[in-house]
Write a protein that holds these residues in place. Structure first.
Motif, short mmCIF file in Angstrom:
data_model
loop_
_atom_site.label_atom_id
_atom_site.label_comp_id
_atom_site.label_asym_id
_atom_site.label_seq_id
_atom_site.Cartn_x
_atom_site.Cartn_y
_atom_site.Cartn_z
N LEU A 115 0.68 -1.32 0.06
CA LEU A 115 0.08 0.16 0.21
C LEU A 115 0.74 1.29 0.02
CD1 LEU A 115 -2.82 -1.09 2.49
CD2 LEU A 115 -3.14 -0.32 0.04
N GLN A 116 1.88 1.20 0.82
CA GLN A 116 2.65 2.35 0.72
C GLN A 116 3.42 2.65 -0.52
OE1 GLN A 116 3.04 4.50 3.44
NE2 GLN A 116 4.11 5.86 2.15
N TYR A 117 3.80 1.32 -1.02
CA TYR A 117 4.61 1.66 -2.49
C TYR A 117 3.67 2.25 -3.65
CZ TYR A 117 8.13 -1.51 -0.36
OH TYR A 117 9.14 -1.94 0.40
N GLN A 118 2.23 1.67 -3.53
CA GLN A 118 1.47 2.24 -4.37
C GLN A 118 1.19 3.66 -4.07
OE1 GLN A 118 -2.64 0.93 -3.83
NE2 GLN A 118 -3.00 1.25 -5.91
N ALA A 119 1.13 4.13 -2.72
CA ALA A 119 0.90 5.61 -2.63
C ALA A 119 1.94 6.49 -2.89
CB ALA A 119 0.58 5.74 -0.90
N ASP A 120 3.42 5.98 -2.95
CA ASP A 120 4.56 6.56 -3.33
C ASP A 120 4.63 6.65 -4.80
OD1 ASP A 120 4.88 7.11 -0.72
OD2 ASP A 120 6.30 5.32 -0.49
N GLY A 121 3.78 5.78 -5.62
CA GLY A 121 3.86 5.83 -7.20
C GLY A 121 4.99 4.74 -7.50
N SER A 164 -1.37 0.18 -10.07
CA SER A 164 -2.69 -0.41 -9.46
C SER A 164 -2.98 -1.66 -9.86
CB SER A 164 -3.88 0.49 -9.73
OG SER A 164 -3.87 1.77 -9.32
#
Length: 245
Positions: free
Chosen positions: A144-150, A154
Motif C-alpha cells: 500500500l505504501q509503495y502504491q501511494a509513493d507511485g 494499481s
C-alpha cells in the motif's frame, strides 16, 4: 447304486458345500480387513499429498510475486529485496507455524526479517501467535505504501495483493491438516482389529497349509502392521522425519 453309496455321495456333497461356504466367509473377512486398512492408509496419504500440493502452490505464488516485484516495481533494488525477503520468510514461517514453533529466532529467518518488523513483532502478542499472518499484514502494508509513493501501479498492486490472499488461504489449509488429525478412537480400534485378525488367522489356515501357517501368518502380520505404521508416519506431514514436508 446302493443306498450306502448314495449316502456317501450326499455326505461328500455336503462337505464340499460347507467348505465353499467357509471359504467364502474367509474371503469376506479378508476383504473387510483390507478395506479398513486401505481406508486408513489412503486417508493418511491424502493428508500428506494435500500438504505437498499446498507447498507447491506456495512456491508458485512466491516465485510469481518475486518476478513481478523485481520487474514491475519502480523502486531501488534494496527496497525490492526487502519485500522479496518477506515473501521468502513467509514460507519458512509456515514451516515453523505448522510445527508449533513460536518466535522468530531461527537461522532460516534471521537474515530475512527487517529490524523494524522484529521490533513490531516482539511487542505484539497477537502477531506472536501467528507469524505467517503477521508477515502477510506487513507485506500488504508495504505494498500500500509503495502504491501511494507511485512505485507500484494499481494493476501490479492488485496482482500482488491477490497473491498474498492466496498465501493466507494456503496457510489456513495447512492449519486444517495440522489441527484435524485422524480420530484417535479410529486408530485404536483399527489396531485392535488387526491384532485380533492376526491372532485368529493361524487356526483358519492350519488345516489347509499345515506348518506353513507360521511363515504365512508372519507375512500377514508384517503386511498389516507395516501398512498401519506407514499410515501413522505420513498422516502428520509437518514433522522432522525424512518423509515429512
Amino acid at each position: 447304486m446302493t443306498r450306502g453309496n448314495q449316502r456317501e455321495l450326499a455326505r461328500q456333497k455336503n462337505q464340499k458345500k460347507q467348505a465353499e461356504q467357509n471359504k467364502g466367509k474367509k474371503m469376506e473377512g479378508n476383504s473387510f480387513q483390507k478395506q479398513k486398512e486401505t481406508f486408513r492408509t489412503s486417508g493418511a496419504y491424502d493428508r500428506w499429498y494435500e500438504g505437498r500440493r499446498l507447498w507447491a502452490a506456495v512456491t508458485v505464488s512466491i516465485r510469481n510475486s518475486t518476478r513481478n516485484i523485481w520487474i514491475m516495481m519502480k523502486a531501488p533494488n534494496d527496497v525490492k529485496r526487502e519485500i522479496i525477503n518477506l515473501l521468502l520468510a513467509y514460507a519458512f514461517a509456515i514451516k515453523h507455524h505448522c510445527r508449533n514453533e513460536r518466535g522468530i529466532n531461527y537461522d532460516d529467518l534471521n537474515a530475512l526479517l527487517p529490524p523494524n518488523f522484529r521490533l513490531q513483532y516482539n511487542s505484539n502478542e497477537t502477531a506472536a501467535n501467528n507469524l505467517p499472518l503477521a508477515l502477510a499484514q506487513e507485506m500488504q502494508l508495504r505494498l500500500l505504501q509503495y502504491q501511494a509513493d507511485g512505485a507500484l501501479e494499481s494493476t501490479t498492486f492488485g496482482l500482488l495483493n491477490g497473491t498474498i490472499s492466496s498465501l493466507v488461504e494456503n496457510l489456513t489449509a495447512f492449519e486444517r491438516i495440522g489441527t484435524t488429525p485422524i480420530p484417535l478412537a479410529y486408530n485404536i480400534h483399527l489396531k485392535q482389529v488387526i491384532t485380533l485378525y492376526c491372532l485368529a488367522l493361524p487356526p483358519q489356515l492350519a488345516g489347509n497349509v499345515g506348518w506353513w501357517v507360521v511363515p504365512v501368518t508372519s507375512i500377514a502380520v508384517f503386511v498389516f502392521f507395516g501398512t498401519d505404521s506407514i499410515a501413522t508416519e505420513i498422516e502428520n506431514p509437518f514433522g522432522y522425519d525424512a518423509n515429512d514436508l
